[in-house]
Design an enzyme around this catalytic site. Structure first.
Site, short mmCIF file in Angstrom:
data_model
loop_
_atom_site.label_atom_id
_atom_site.label_comp_id
_atom_site.label_asym_id
_atom_site.label_seq_id
_atom_site.Cartn_x
_atom_site.Cartn_y
_atom_site.Cartn_z
N TYR A 35 -17.52 20.25 6.03
CA TYR A 35 -17.95 19.57 7.25
C TYR A 35 -16.87 19.72 8.33
CZ TYR A 35 -18.73 15.80 10.56
OH TYR A 35 -18.87 15.08 11.73
N GLU A 57 -24.51 8.64 12.12
CA GLU A 57 -23.43 7.79 12.62
C GLU A 57 -23.83 6.32 12.64
OE1 GLU A 57 -20.43 8.51 13.07
OE2 GLU A 57 -20.37 10.69 13.30
N TRP A 65 -17.26 8.00 6.18
CA TRP A 65 -18.09 9.15 6.57
C TRP A 65 -18.43 10.00 5.35
CZ3 TRP A 65 -21.54 10.31 9.77
CH2 TRP A 65 -21.87 11.63 10.09
#
Length: 202
Positions: A35, A57, A65
């Protein structure tokens, strides 16, 4: 367990030099590295992708995350490929189905916010031509390239994220406060916060 759709990317990173210098927030998890290397900080202009990150988000609030990344393909499956037109029409039965889905984050407020935000997303499109046009006008169409040496210098929110979050709230969006908006700006490349020692800066 990772989906086959991202396995090719992970394979590339398994053979990559593991001594590659990355931003310090990036752990040794192969999915996190992929990522960081292939998405974080790279400008996104396509509306479906921009909506995908809005969804992710908003779910990330209060969580790591990496937790979201590991469930990303399950979110994609549960939310019809992040098709905001379909999501805006979700029924109460669909909400109950999502709340029973153990593969995603089962938070009624966040699920309701995604449905609400899909509707507001389309309102922005009608006003600006695309959500991309709306978002990128805040920076004149060009990403902000910061020059931080360490992650301790990177803010969790800025005056610009305050401004965007305030405008989104005025337009009826939910679960998108300033801190979440700044993380979103980083994710879609509105700001590039790779630290100076990261290979992405080299």
């Amino acid at each position: 367990m990772y989906f086959a759709g991202v396995s090719f990317l992970l394979d590339l990173h398994r053979v990559k030099n593991m001594e590659t210098k990355r931003c310090a927030w990036c752990t040794k998890d192969i999915l996190y590295q992929a990522y960081h290397d292939e998405e974080w900080g790279i400008p996104v202009y396509e509306d479906t992708k921009l909506f995908e990150f809005l969804v992710l988000e908003s779910f990330q609030a209060g969580l790591s995350w990496l937790t979201i990344l590991k469930r990303r393909e399950y979110f994609r499956e549960a939310f019809d490929g992040f098709d905001y037109k379909k999501i805006a029409r979700y029924s109460e039965n669909k909400v109950l189905e999502l709340l029973s889905n153990e593969k995603i984050i089962r938070h009624k407020g966040k699920i309701s916010a995604v449905i609400n935000n899909a509707e507001k997303f389309q309102q922005v499109q009608r006003e600006f031509g695309s959500f991309s046009e709306y978002l990128w006008q805040f920076v004149g169409g060009e990403p902000i390239k910061n020059h931080f040496k360490t992650i301790s210098e990177i803010p969790s929110a800025t005056e610009l994220s305050d401004k965007i979050a305030k405008d989104l709230k005025k337009r009826g969006f939910r679960f998108l406060g300033s801190t979440t908006v700044y993380a979103y700006m980083q994710a879609v490349g509105v700001v590039d916060d790779h630290t100076s020692d990261c290979w992405k800066r080299q």
